[in-house]
Design a protein around this motif. Structure first.
Motif, mmCIF file in Angstrom:
data_model
loop_
_atom_site.group_PDB
_atom_site.id
_atom_site.type_symbol
_atom_site.label_atom_id
_atom_site.label_comp_id
_atom_site.label_asym_id
_atom_site.label_seq_id
_atom_site.Cartn_x
_atom_site.Cartn_y
_atom_site.Cartn_z
ATOM 1 N N UNK A 173 0.958 -1.174 -0.041
ATOM 2 C CA UNK A 173 -0.110 0.086 0.264
ATOM 3 C C UNK A 173 0.867 1.253 -0.068
ATOM 4 N N UNK A 174 1.886 1.432 0.824
ATOM 5 C CA UNK A 174 2.707 2.510 0.908
ATOM 6 C C UNK A 174 3.311 2.949 -0.556
ATOM 7 N N UNK A 175 3.897 1.949 -1.041
ATOM 8 C CA UNK A 175 4.505 2.272 -2.678
ATOM 9 C C UNK A 175 3.161 2.753 -3.541
ATOM 10 N N UNK A 176 2.299 1.683 -3.495
ATOM 11 C CA UNK A 176 1.221 2.299 -4.220
ATOM 12 C C UNK A 176 0.706 3.548 -4.272
ATOM 13 N N UNK A 177 0.409 3.971 -3.017
ATOM 14 C CA UNK A 177 0.041 5.366 -2.600
ATOM 15 C C UNK A 177 1.002 6.276 -3.297
ATOM 16 N N UNK A 178 2.312 6.244 -3.014
ATOM 17 C CA UNK A 178 3.175 7.263 -3.357
ATOM 18 C C UNK A 178 3.183 7.311 -4.936
ATOM 19 N N UNK A 179 2.962 6.341 -5.928
ATOM 20 C CA UNK A 179 2.969 6.311 -7.141
ATOM 21 C C UNK A 179 1.748 6.910 -7.558
ATOM 22 N N UNK A 180 0.546 6.594 -6.889
ATOM 23 C CA UNK A 180 -0.595 7.089 -7.169
ATOM 24 C C UNK A 180 -0.736 8.729 -7.188
ATOM 25 N N UNK A 181 -0.133 8.999 -5.927
ATOM 26 C CA UNK A 181 -0.167 10.575 -5.644
ATOM 27 C C UNK A 181 0.651 11.291 -6.450
ATOM 28 N N UNK A 182 1.844 10.668 -7.072
ATOM 29 C CA UNK A 182 2.455 11.581 -8.092
ATOM 30 C C UNK A 182 1.719 11.579 -9.438
ATOM 31 N N UNK A 183 0.730 10.670 -9.715
ATOM 32 C CA UNK A 183 0.092 10.723 -10.793
ATOM 33 C C UNK A 183 -1.199 11.656 -10.796
ATOM 34 N N UNK A 184 -1.524 12.284 -9.553
ATOM 35 C CA UNK A 184 -2.710 12.985 -9.349
ATOM 36 C C UNK A 184 -2.360 14.362 -10.266
ATOM 37 N N UNK A 185 -1.197 14.680 -10.447
ATOM 38 C CA UNK A 185 -0.609 15.947 -11.035
ATOM 39 C C UNK A 185 -0.549 15.705 -12.718
ATOM 40 N N UNK A 186 -0.856 14.625 -12.850
ATOM 41 C CA UNK A 186 -0.722 14.022 -14.640
ATOM 42 C C UNK A 186 -1.541 15.312 -15.520
ATOM 43 N N UNK A 187 -1.004 15.405 -16.583
ATOM 44 C CA UNK A 187 -1.847 16.202 -17.463
ATOM 45 C C UNK A 187 -2.907 15.483 -18.322
ATOM 46 N N UNK A 188 -2.790 14.152 -18.066
ATOM 47 C CA UNK A 188 -3.633 13.471 -18.740
ATOM 48 C C UNK A 188 -5.030 13.124 -17.735
ATOM 49 N N UNK A 189 -6.251 13.378 -18.287
ATOM 50 C CA UNK A 189 -7.363 13.340 -17.473
ATOM 51 C C UNK A 189 -7.587 12.311 -17.202
ATOM 52 N N UNK A 190 -7.281 10.884 -17.985
ATOM 53 C CA UNK A 190 -7.809 9.742 -17.669
ATOM 54 C C UNK A 190 -6.906 9.014 -16.724
ATOM 55 N N UNK A 191 -5.497 9.413 -16.855
ATOM 56 C CA UNK A 191 -4.709 9.056 -15.855
ATOM 57 C C UNK A 191 -4.762 9.467 -14.502
ATOM 58 N N UNK A 192 -4.958 10.785 -14.425
ATOM 59 C CA UNK A 192 -5.415 11.250 -13.159
ATOM 60 C C UNK A 192 -6.688 11.002 -12.567
#
Length: 304
Positions: free
Chosen positions: A74-93
Motif C-alpha cells: 500500500x505504501x508504494x502504491x500510494x506514493x506512485x498514485x499521488x505522483x499521478x494526481x498531477x498528470x496532464x492526462x485526465x484519464x490517468x489523473x
C-alpha cells in the motif's frame, strides 16, 4: 469493487532504434508478468523502464502503482498514485484518484475516499467505476451520517434524561436533606421546650413544696403560739384557781384559831388585820436593814 485494467502504451517518439527495441521488449515482459500475476517481476520491469530507460510515460507509472496495489504494498502504491494526481492526462489523473479512493475506503477513511472518487469524476466524467464507487460510498456515508446523527440524538437525549434524572435526584436529595434539617431543628426545639417545661415544672414543684413547707411551718408556729397561749392561759387559770383556793382556805374558819380568838375575845377580822400589819412591819424592817448594811453579806448566813 472493480479494479483497473492494465493498459500499456507505446512510446510516441524514440530516436534510437536499439533503445526502442529494448523498451518494447521490456514493456512486453512487464505486460506478460502483470497479466500472469507475477507482480514482483512486473514491478522490476516497470522500474527498469522508468528508472533505467528513462521512459517518462504516465501509463507505465500507473501500471507500476497498480502492481504495487495488487501486491498489497500500500505504501508504494500510494506514493506512485499521488505522483499521478498531477498528470496532464485526465484519464490517468482520474484513475490515480480512483485507486487512492479504494485504498482510503479499505482503511475506513470514508470521507477521504469519497473526495478521491469525486476528484476522479471531475478529472474524467466518463470514469464509470469512479462514479459507481462515489454514489455507493455517498449513499453509505449518508446512511452512516444519518445513523450517527440518530445515535448522537439518542445519546444526547439519554444524556439529557440522565441529567434531568440527576437534577431530580439532587432536588430530592436536597429536599430530603432540608426536611431532615427541619426535623432535626424541630426535634431540637421540642427537646429544648420539653427541657424548659420540665425545669419550669420542677421550679413550680419546688415553689409549691416551699410554699407547703412554709404553710406547714406557719401552722406549726401558729399551733405553738396557740399552745403557748393556751399554756399561759392554763397557767393563769391554775394560778387563779390556786389563789382562789388559798383565799378560800384563808377565809375558811380555823376551829383552833376561832377557839383561841374567842378566848382572847377578838374577831377573826381583827386578827387578820393585826397579822397583815405585822407582815408589813416585818417587810419594812428587812428593807431598812439592807440599806444600812456596810459589810459584804456572808453567804453562809441568812439576809436577816
Amino acid at each position: 469493487m472493480k479494479y483497473i485494467v492494465v493498459s500499456l502504451f507505446l512510446i510516441a517518439f524514440v530516436t534510437d532504434p536499439l533503445r526502442i527495441g529494448k523498451i518494447n521488449r521490456a514493456k512486453s515482459e512487464a505486460r506478460d508478468a502483470y497479466t500472469s500475476g507475477d507482480y514482483k517481476a512486473a514491478i522490476q520491469k516497470y522500474h527498469y523502464l522508468i528508472d533505467s530507460m528513462k521512459v517518462a510515460e504516465d501509463e507505465l507509472k500507473l501500471n507500476l502503482a497498480n502492481a504495487y496495489f495488487l501486491l498489497n504494498d500500500t505504501a508504494n502504491a500510494i506514493t506512485n498514485y499521488q505522483s499521478l494526481t498531477a498528470s496532464k492526462k485526465n484519464e490517468v489523473r482520474s484513475k490515480a484518484h480512483q485507486q487512492l479512493g479504494i485504498i482510503n475506503y479499505r482503511k475506513q477513511k470514508l470521507e477521504e475516499a469519497l473526495n478521491d472518487f469525486k476528484q476522479a469524476i471531475k478529472a474524467h466524467p466518463d470514469n464509470m467505476d469512479a462514479r459507481y464507487n462515489y454514489e455507493l460510498l455517498k449513499k453509505k456515508l449518508d446512511e452512516k451520517n444519518k445513523k450517527d446523527q440518530q445515535q448522537r440524538q439518542n445519546k444526547d437525549q439519554k444524556q439529557d434524561q440522565k441529567k434531568d434524572q440527576q437534577n431530580k435526584d439532587q432536588q430530592n436529595k436536597d429536599q430530603k436533606d432540608q426536611q431532615k434539617k427541619d426535623q432535626e431543628k424541630k426535634d431540637q426545639q421540642n427537646k429544648e421546650q420539653q427541657k424548659k417545661d420540665q425545669q419550669q415544672k420542677e421550679q413550680e414543684q419546688k415553689e409549691k413544696e416551699q410554699q407547703q413547707k412554709e404553710k406547714e411551718q406557719q401552722q406549726k408556729d401558729q399551733q405553738k403560739k396557740d399552745q403557748e397561749k393556751k399554756d399561759q392561759q392554763d397557767k393563769k387559770d391554775q394560778q387563779s384557781e390556786q389563789k382562789d383556793e388559798q383565799q378560800k382556805q384563808e377565809k375558811k374558819p380555823n376551829p383552833q384559831l376561832s377557839e383561841k380568838l374567842e378566848q382572847m375575845k377578838m374577831s377573826e377580822e381583827k386578827a387578820r388585820m393585826i397579822l397583815e400589819a405585822m407582815k408589813n412591819q416585818e417587810v419594812q424592817y428587812l428593807q431598812q436593814n439592807k440599806r444600812k448594811a456596810t459589810k459584804p453579806r456572808d453567804k453562809g448566813k441568812p439576809d436577816w
